[in-house]
Design a protein around this motif. Structure first.
Motif, PDB file in Angstrom:
ATOM      1  N   ILE B 377      66.976  79.056   0.325  1.00 55.06           N
ATOM      2  CA  ILE B 377      67.808  77.904   0.001  1.00 55.06           C
ATOM      3  C   ILE B 377      68.597  78.154  -1.272  1.00 55.06           C
ATOM      4  O   ILE B 377      69.677  77.603  -1.484  1.00 55.06           O
ATOM      5  CB  ILE B 377      66.954  76.624  -0.105  1.00 55.06           C
ATOM      6  N   HIS B 378      68.067  79.022  -2.135  1.00 61.96           N
ATOM      7  CA  HIS B 378      68.789  79.276  -3.383  1.00 61.96           C
ATOM      8  C   HIS B 378      69.971  80.184  -3.163  1.00 61.96           C
ATOM      9  O   HIS B 378      70.995  80.054  -3.815  1.00 61.96           O
ATOM     10  CB  HIS B 378      67.833  79.916  -4.397  1.00 61.96           C
ATOM     11  N   LEU B 388      68.870  72.168   7.551  1.00 58.12           N
ATOM     12  CA  LEU B 388      68.003  71.014   7.320  1.00 58.12           C
ATOM     13  C   LEU B 388      68.378  69.879   8.260  1.00 58.12           C
ATOM     14  O   LEU B 388      67.501  69.221   8.844  1.00 58.12           O
ATOM     15  CB  LEU B 388      68.123  70.558   5.868  1.00 58.12           C
ATOM     16  N   LEU B 392      65.732  68.349  10.940  1.00 58.17           N
ATOM     17  CA  LEU B 392      65.356  66.943  11.019  1.00 58.17           C
ATOM     18  C   LEU B 392      65.711  66.369  12.383  1.00 58.17           C
ATOM     19  O   LEU B 392      64.981  65.542  12.932  1.00 58.17           O
ATOM     20  CB  LEU B 392      66.057  66.149   9.917  1.00 58.17           C
ATOM     21  N   LEU B 397      63.492  62.742  14.017  1.00 57.72           N
ATOM     22  CA  LEU B 397      63.314  61.774  12.943  1.00 57.72           C
ATOM     23  C   LEU B 397      64.511  60.858  12.882  1.00 57.72           C
ATOM     24  O   LEU B 397      65.641  61.312  13.033  1.00 57.72           O
ATOM     25  CB  LEU B 397      63.176  62.504  11.612  1.00 57.72           C
ATOM     26  N   PRO B 399      67.399  58.759  10.942  1.00 58.47           N
ATOM     27  CA  PRO B 399      68.348  58.213  11.903  1.00 58.47           C
ATOM     28  C   PRO B 399      69.164  59.241  12.648  1.00 58.47           C
ATOM     29  O   PRO B 399      70.281  58.956  13.036  1.00 58.47           O
ATOM     30  CB  PRO B 399      69.252  57.399  10.979  1.00 58.47           C
ATOM     31  N   ALA B 443      57.673  68.309  15.318  1.00 60.08           N
ATOM     32  CA  ALA B 443      57.912  68.095  13.887  1.00 60.08           C
ATOM     33  C   ALA B 443      57.147  69.122  13.069  1.00 60.08           C
ATOM     34  O   ALA B 443      57.669  69.699  12.111  1.00 60.08           O
ATOM     35  CB  ALA B 443      57.505  66.677  13.494  1.00 60.08           C
ATOM     36  N   VAL B 447      58.794  71.914  10.542  1.00 66.31           N
ATOM     37  CA  VAL B 447      58.459  72.052   9.123  1.00 66.31           C
ATOM     38  C   VAL B 447      58.111  73.507   8.838  1.00 66.31           C
ATOM     39  O   VAL B 447      58.523  74.084   7.826  1.00 66.31           O
ATOM     40  CB  VAL B 447      57.305  71.109   8.750  1.00 66.31           C
ATOM     41  N   TYR B 450      61.497  75.626   8.909  1.00 63.14           N
ATOM     42  CA  TYR B 450      62.361  75.464   7.747  1.00 63.14           C
ATOM     43  C   TYR B 450      61.653  75.907   6.484  1.00 63.14           C
ATOM     44  O   TYR B 450      62.241  76.568   5.628  1.00 63.14           O
ATOM     45  CB  TYR B 450      62.808  74.011   7.632  1.00 63.14           C
ATOM     46  N   GLY B 451      60.398  75.514   6.349  1.00 67.45           N
ATOM     47  CA  GLY B 451      59.673  75.800   5.118  1.00 67.45           C
ATOM     48  C   GLY B 451      59.497  77.282   4.889  1.00 67.45           C
ATOM     49  O   GLY B 451      59.669  77.782   3.783  1.00 67.45           O
ATOM     50  N   VAL B 452      59.158  78.041   5.939  1.00 61.99           N
ATOM     51  CA  VAL B 452      58.883  79.458   5.735  1.00 61.99           C
ATOM     52  C   VAL B 452      60.179  80.225   5.500  1.00 61.99           C
ATOM     53  O   VAL B 452      60.210  81.172   4.716  1.00 61.99           O
ATOM     54  CB  VAL B 452      58.113  80.027   6.930  1.00 61.99           C
ATOM     55  N   LEU B 455      62.416  77.666   2.177  1.00 62.16           N
ATOM     56  CA  LEU B 455      61.761  77.142   0.979  1.00 62.16           C
ATOM     57  C   LEU B 455      60.761  78.156   0.460  1.00 62.16           C
ATOM     58  O   LEU B 455      60.514  79.184   1.067  1.00 62.16           O
ATOM     59  CB  LEU B 455      61.071  75.818   1.323  1.00 62.16           C
TER      60      LEU B 455
END
Lengths: 222, 665, 315
Positions: B377-378, B388, B392, B397, B399, B443, B447, B450-452, B455
């Motif tokens: 992400i950086h 992202l 989502l 999720l 809206p 979900a 996560v 995206y997380g691995v 982030l």
């Protein structure tokens, strides 16, 4: 929607609790807790018979309720506790199938019994006929418990729970059986328990354990 | 209008073919390709506009002077075709734009050749959607399969990519046989293979069921239903990312289109038990896909398994439509069908977005394995932000758009206790729990994804040199991201469009019956259930802004940066954060019977301890390997005919000649 | 949407924001009483939040914008839920913005953002907490859906205002299916709000943290917002449970006076609920994480039984 009369509501509540107890017995590991659940089932059954007796004004059902109370809540559990203490079995670690699968099969059986019971409920003429499905479901779940257990005592408790379900079915469909029949069944169950108790001691002597897999050694080998 | 929508759509398809041919004129030139793909994207946008016009007008048919002598090509566009054409145009515009910046020279296939294959693929998919007779349909279907095979094996120098391509082609053809047989049953002995004639035929006794299950088998093979899903996790990672996006986002939907066309248009009445079997199959596929996605360590395989899950959800929705329709509840069937079509559209957008994002990550880092990514992400803020949005959306999720279609499907499930059939009305609500489990697991998987990747800390040092995506890629991702948001926040507008399809297939519409307006979505009545994504979005955004303002005004202490706290543990390395296997471990443990696990654990006495675990598919060993071994055994038996001696072969001809002379007069 | 209705809506959100830390303080007090300790002050959560707000924030050097934005987004989602859940009145303007299933989605949004922010710093605690939280989350969803199914079968809708209206006007009767669904809902809300027996809200041991592990890197105003948001989540879940199972005393219209009149009933119900939560927490021990599927599976089973009993018996 107007509420049902209080008697009907109580019977529905007891029927639901009976079903819940049947499921709880399916999942229970400790044998002493199984006996407790069985006693609770007997209590619920007695109360429900008493409520039916009160709301339909059939005094002979009071005697049936008293008999159920005496036998299923006090005598039989006491016999079973004694057996458990003498045989020194406390736990049962695994059944034939694991617990989540047993629960799923249980749910399918419940749906099946509900649907099978619907046309039969139409034929009955009692107020409580809608609980026939629950009674059948308890019988099926008790049968499932007998199938999926390995030790001997849970199987016996399953057999007794089946009889509970049948009694509930009788109460709800036909306002109880003739007294003669009830006394006969009660005597049969009591004698059966005593004989089975003797059996268990013999099995324990022979195989040093109550695991029923040892009985498979009795079959013929090719 | 002097130009009918069908003519315009056909012109767009011809334009794609022309672009493809133009690419082959100078195959090794990259600059030509960089110009041709955006032109293709513009054609896609026009196709979407024409399809939108066609959605609202009456069905229109035409016969082309091509094809067989007594079966020329029939074309027809009605609301169902138009909806899927809209999906094709909308998603492929972004994918084409992305491809213009993505394909580089020297990756196995010349760029001009990729241009030809890509645009042929697009044209073939569009032709499948407007075909009006079985022959045209099969020709377009096969062209689609062939073009995508060549695209999958773009990097054909690697053997595992060639193997993946072969598996894909094999199962595509197994499915095509099923579809062909289905058309054979549908024409009902009349010999006329146009869809018009098939609509007029009414099949009796068990033939409709045979047709339905052949269609389920054939289209299910292309869509990725269990047990014919094995090609998806192999082919999607092997293909370049824009091709994976096109296959996952659009090609799987052509199979859904085929299933809908056969079930609701060509067959007149459905049986309730078709719906029951399809529901079981769809839910099992959904659970299977998402459980395997949780155990993957390759980012594109994870997305491929997640596509399997979404296809399972779509098929479950179709099954629900069949159930309601068979029991004569048209409004509920319309709600279920709306949920299905909405989910097709949503999936096209967010799955393409995610696949394209993985393409950017792959280009920037050259890593596909989740165990070697992290902290991107950086270095890649644009890609991370748009990924992202896609994450989502896919996690369902509010809206965003994923939630709307799932909400609609659950609303349809809530009505199943009202079905008259006594077993079904009790078991289907319990089956709804399986759907919710699959959605909730999605979900979890998102996560992890995206997380691995984006982030945490980078797990490899060379990730510090990753660069963000180029301008064209960003534009493409932005298009898809905005699409996800708009589809999520204005559901009633989308449903008004989908209602044309409902009117065509089921003769009811949802908008008129319910109480929806542009703000609120209430398919039955506001007393029953309602959902307003715009209000939710506005409230959350305003509360966030208000809180930030208030906190900064009254309570803004200073912030300072420090190393991570981590309960005071001093020696943090990037390898100490969760790996992909670690994140999926709870799922592997709870759902162990689904996997075929092979573990190699180190012993305390190893001086070079190694840990190896692999979770593979049972169906390979139970279904495919026995079939493969059986086929080989039969082939070996047949191989006995080949003797190698000329005398034997001459004997064969001689015996055949004798037989013909004796038995055929 | 008149100005008065909007003001009533804001009043409900404001009362939710004010009462939520009080609920947490009350639960902690009851727990201390049951465990024979001297209870902390009832207003300790307020003082904690204020103390955290005025501190300086220490942020890890590799934190991304997601890390800094997450507390605000979670707080926003919880406020949105507080505006929608009918804690004081049923006819508020935003009440129709989400039915029960959409509310579950809103809570899932908050959970996903918390998990993502936990993974952002790249420590082992963060990813551990994220993994466990998503694990418990996905197991709770089927049980929650079944509870909503049962409720919707009885009142014919999944919109909370309609459920409140239907159930509040029924004559008092025993509904076994609602009883089963209620027990299942309690078990699910224990799991979702990170309470014993699924998670210990007061622990910082790595073997037992789920919710706390995700908040480990936060400090100062971010942590204050997250603590407030957790309290709001407990408040919202309790109000949803009350709306589904004990909807007596909720105001019917949207006027100020009726809402203020409904506030004492709400406080009383929440006090009883908080005390029973403390009793449950004291009597149970925290389970191993891999016992959580069994716990939530039991909740699912109860909810399914409730639904089936309703389909059969009509009650």
């Amino acid at each position: 929607m107007t509420a049902l009369p209080i008697g009907q509501q109580l019977i529905n509540l007891f029927a639901a609790i009976l079903l819940l107890l049947a499921f709880a017995m399916l999942a229970q590991r400790r044998i002493v807790s199984l006996i407790d659940l069985f006693a609770a089932q007997g209590l619920v059954l007695a109360l429900s018979t008493a409520v039916v007796a009160y709301s339909t004004r059939q005094p002979h059902l009071y005697e049936s309720a008293a008999l159920t109370l005496a036998l299923k809540v006090f005598v039989l559990p006491w016999l079973l506790y004694r057996l458990v203490r003498k045989l020194d079995v406390r736990w049962e670690f695994e059944g034939l199938i694991n617990i989540p699968t047993t629960m799923l099969i249980g749910i399918v059986l419940v749906v099946l019994s509900f649907n099978l019971a619907l046309p039969i409920s139409e034929l009955a003429s009692t107020v409580t006929r809608s609980t026939l499905g629950i009674a059948m479901a308890s019988v099926m779940l008790a049968f499932l418990m007998m199938i999926t257990r390995r030790k001997a005592i849970p199987q016996v408790i399953g057999f007794l729970a089946m009889e509970n379900g049948l009694l509930f079915a009788a109460t709800s469909a036909t306002y109880g059986m003739p007294m003669v029949v009830e006394l006969g069944i009660a005597l049969d169950v009591l004698v059966g328990m005593l004989i089975l108790g003797v059996f268990f001691f013999q099995i324990r002597e022979q195989f040093d354990s109550l695991d029923l897999r040892h009985l498979e050694n009795l079959k013929e080998e090719e | 209008m002097s130009f009918s929508p069908l003519a315009l759509i056909t012109a767009a398809i011809a334009a794609w073919l022309a672009i493809g041919v133009a690419g082959i004129l100078k195959p090794r030139s990259l600059r030509v390709v960089r110009v041709l793909f955006p032109i293709g994207a513009a054609v896609a946008v026009f196709l979407a506009i024409f399809a939108f016009a066609a959605l609202r007008s009456v069905p229109e048919a035409r016969v082309l002077p091509l094809g067989l002598p007594d079966l020329p090509f029939h074309l027809r566009v009605d609301a169902l075709s138009a909806f899927f054409l809209l999906l094709l145009g909308g998603a492929s515009a972004a994918i084409s734009l992305f491809s213009s910046g993505y394909f580089r020279a020297g990756e196995g296939t010349a760029p001009g050749l990729i241009c030809l294959q890509y645009h042929t693929f697009l044209a073939a998919m569009a032709l499948v959607l407007i075909a009006d007779d079985a022959y045209m349909f099969m020709v377009a279907w096969e062209t689609m399969a062939l073009a995508s095979y060549f695209l999958v094996t773009t990097d054909h120098r690697l053997p595992e990519i060639r193997r993946a391509g072969f598996l894909y082609l094999l199962i595509a053809h197994v499915g095509a046989i099923g579809i062909l047989l289905c058309f054979g049953v549908l024409q009902g002995g009349r010999g006329d293979y146009t869809f018009e004639a098939m609509r007029a035929v009414s099949l009796t006794s068990f033939w409709p069921s045979v047709a339905f299950f052949l269609a389920l088998f054939g289209f299910g093979a292309k869509a990725g239903l269990l047990p014919l899903h094995v090609w998806l996790p192999e082919a999607h990672p092997a293909a370049p990312s824009p091709v994976s996006a096109l296959m996952s986002g659009v090609m799987l939907k052509t199979a859904i289109y085929g299933l809908l066309r056969v079930t609701f248009d060509l067959l007149h009445a459905q049986q309730w038990w078709w719906g029951a079997i399809a529901l079981a199959l769809g839910l099992l596929t959904a659970l299977y896909g998402v459980i395997f996605a949780a155990a993957q360590t390759d980012m594109k395989r994870l997305l491929a398994y997640s596509s399997i899950e979404n296809i399972g959800i779509i098929v479950a929705g179709i099954a629900l439509t069949i159930l309601f329709h068979a029991y004569g509840k048209p409004l509920l069937a319309a709600i279920a069908l709306t949920a299905v079509l909405y989910h097709c559209l949503n999936h096209a957008f967010f799955k393409s977005l995610l696949f394209l994002a993985t393409g950017s990550v792959l280009h920037a880092t050259k890593e596909r394995s989740l165990g070697k990514l992290g902290g991107l992400i950086h270095r890649m803020p644009w890609v991370a932000l748009l990924a992202l949005v896609g994450t989502l959306a896919m996690a369902g999720l509010p809206p965003l758009n994923g939630f709307v279609s799932e909400w609609l499907l659950l609303q349809a499930f809530l009505f199943t206790p009202t079905l008259p059939q006594s077993f079904v009305n009790m078991l289907v609500p319990v089956a709804a729990a399986a759907l919710v489990l699959a959605v909730a697991l999605a979900a979890y998987v998102m996560v992890k994804f995206y997380g691995v990747i984006f982030l945490g800390r980078p797990r490899e040092p060379h990730l510090a040199y990753a660069h963000d995506a180029g301008r064209r890629e960003r534009a493409a991702l932005l298009w898809l991201g905005i699409g996800c948001v708009l589809l999520g926040v204005f559901p009633s507008t989308v449903i008004a469009g989908i209602d044309h399809v409902n009117a065509l297939l089921l003769d009811t519409t949802v908008s008129r019956a319910g109480e929806s307006n542009w703000l609120l979505l209430a398919p039955i009545a506001t007393e029953r259930s309602s959902y307003s994504p715009l209000i939710v979005l506005v409230v959350i955004v305003s509360v966030v802004l208000l809180t930030i303002q208030l906190v900064h005004r009254f309570w803004h202490g200073r912030s300072r940066r420090a190393p991570a706290w981590d309960c005071g543990f001093p020696l943090q390395t990037p390898r100490m954060q969760d790996t992909a296997e670690g994140f999926g471990q709870p799922i592997r443990q709870v759902f162990e019977p689904f996997f075929r696990m092979e573990r190699h654990l180190p012993s305390p006495f190893d001086d070079k301890p190694r840990y190896f675990v692999s979770a593979t598919d049972h169906l390979w060993y139970w279904l495919y390997l026995p079939i493969a071994r059986g086929t080989e055994a039969v082939a070996r038996l047949a191989g006995l005919i080949q003797r190698g001696r000329i005398g034997v072969y001459l004997t064969y001809s001689f015996v055949t000649l004798l037989a013909l002379l004796l038995f055929v007069r | 949407m008149s100005a008065a209705a909007l003001l009533s809506q804001l009043l409900q959100v404001a009362i939710a924001l004010l009462l939520a830390p009080l609920l947490v303080g009350w639960v902690n007090q009851c727990r201390a009483w049951l465990q024979n300790k001297r209870p902390p002050s009832l207003f300790l959560p307020y003082r904690t939040i204020h103390k955290l707000f005025v501190k300086d924030a220490v942020i890890a050097d590799n934190a991304s914008p997601i890390f800094r934005l997450m507390p605000y987004i979670v707080f926003g989602a919880m406020c949105c839920a507080a505006a929608i859940v009918p804690s004081l009145a049923t006819a508020l303007p935003f009440a129709r913005a989400a039915d029960a299933i959409a509310l579950v989605g809103l809570f899932a949004l908050a959970r996903v953002f918390m998990a993502l922010a936990a993974m952002d710093i790249g420590t082992s605690f963060g990813s551990l907490g994220a993994r466990r939280e998503m694990f418990v989350g996905f197991l709770a969803e089927p049980a929650l859906l079944m509870v909503l199914f049962t409720a919707s079968l009885i009142s014919g809708s999944t919109a909370l205002p309609t459920i409140v209206d239907t159930l509040a006007h029924r004559e008092l009767a025993i509904y076994p299916s609602l009883a089963f669904a209620g027990v299942a809902f309690t078990m699910v809300s224990l799991a979702e709000n990170a309470r014993v027996p699924v998670d210990n809200p007061a622990t910082h041991l790595e073997l037992t943290m789920i919710h706390e592990a995700m908040l480990l890197e936060y400090s100062a105003r971010h942590l204050a917002l997250l603590e407030w948001a957790s309290a709001l989540k407990l408040f919202n879940y309790s109000c949803i449970g009350l709306a589904l199972f004990f909807p007596f005393g909720i105001a019917e219209g949207a006027d100020f006076v009726a809402m203020l009149g409904a506030a004492p009933a709400l406080v009383l119900k929440l006090a009883i609920g908080g005390a029973s939560l403390a009793v449950i927490e004291t009597l149970s021990a925290k389970m191993r994480i891999f016992r959580a599927p069994e716990f939530l599976g039991t909740a699912f089973l109860l909810a399914v039984l409730g639904m089936l009993v309703n389909l059969l018996l009509g009650s």
